[in-house]
Design a protein around this motif. Sequence first.
Motif, short mmCIF file in Angstrom:
data_model
loop_
_atom_site.label_atom_id
_atom_site.label_comp_id
_atom_site.label_asym_id
_atom_site.label_seq_id
_atom_site.Cartn_x
_atom_site.Cartn_y
_atom_site.Cartn_z
N THR A 106 -50.00 -0.99 -54.35
CA THR A 106 -50.49 -2.23 -53.72
C THR A 106 -49.61 -3.41 -54.11
N GLN A 107 -49.10 -3.41 -55.32
CA GLN A 107 -48.19 -4.48 -55.74
C GLN A 107 -46.83 -4.34 -55.05
N ALA A 108 -46.31 -3.14 -54.99
CA ALA A 108 -44.99 -2.92 -54.39
C ALA A 108 -44.97 -3.29 -52.92
N TYR A 109 -46.05 -2.99 -52.22
CA TYR A 109 -46.10 -3.26 -50.77
C TYR A 109 -46.84 -4.56 -50.46
N ARG A 110 -47.17 -5.31 -51.49
CA ARG A 110 -47.85 -6.61 -51.34
C ARG A 110 -49.16 -6.48 -50.55
N ILE A 111 -49.97 -5.51 -50.91
CA ILE A 111 -51.21 -5.23 -50.20
C ILE A 111 -52.36 -5.95 -50.88
N SER A 112 -53.08 -6.76 -50.12
CA SER A 112 -54.29 -7.39 -50.63
C SER A 112 -55.47 -7.16 -49.69
N ASN A 113 -55.18 -6.72 -48.49
CA ASN A 113 -56.20 -6.41 -47.49
C ASN A 113 -55.86 -5.07 -46.86
N PRO A 114 -56.84 -4.44 -46.20
CA PRO A 114 -56.55 -3.17 -45.55
C PRO A 114 -55.33 -3.31 -44.62
N SER A 115 -54.40 -2.38 -44.76
CA SER A 115 -53.13 -2.46 -44.03
C SER A 115 -52.54 -1.07 -43.82
N LEU A 116 -51.80 -0.93 -42.73
CA LEU A 116 -51.01 0.27 -42.50
C LEU A 116 -49.57 -0.04 -42.84
#
Length: 158
Positions: A99-109
Amino acid sequence: MKSRWIARRSLFILGLGTLTVFLNVAKPPCAGIALERSAGPSHQVIACYFHRTVRCPTCLRISAYLEEAVKTHFPAELRDGSLKLVMMDLQDERNQKFTQAYRISNPSLVIMDVQNGKVVSWKPAPKVWSLVRDKEEFFRYVAQEINSYLGVARTAAR
């Protein structure tokens, strides 16, 4: 009148910030991040849907559509391992490095291009949220996004 201007300006700035994050994939921070390596092809595309632990009906529909779209459009690639669909809980501490590497904070593909077990490039596929009400268009979009990386592998194999 002034409050409307401030609201529009804030939305514009928020939009620019979001656009900047999505366009900042030329040098992905996760390039080289190692994934679990299994015996399989040297080139693989991973479609990873990051979801929350507790999922809303829309998130559940996106997951179901993703699974159906991938099985419908890419059965051979799923069988030979050149494509993998992963559902990942973004709130699970074990997934924090992703989640940190892909900058994910919300549901995402996120669509990942993997070479020899390492992500060499990736891109978000944000339109799944806006297309969830049009299943056919959703499928077409997902297939197009996955094909953009699978096509690289097919061309290299020739």
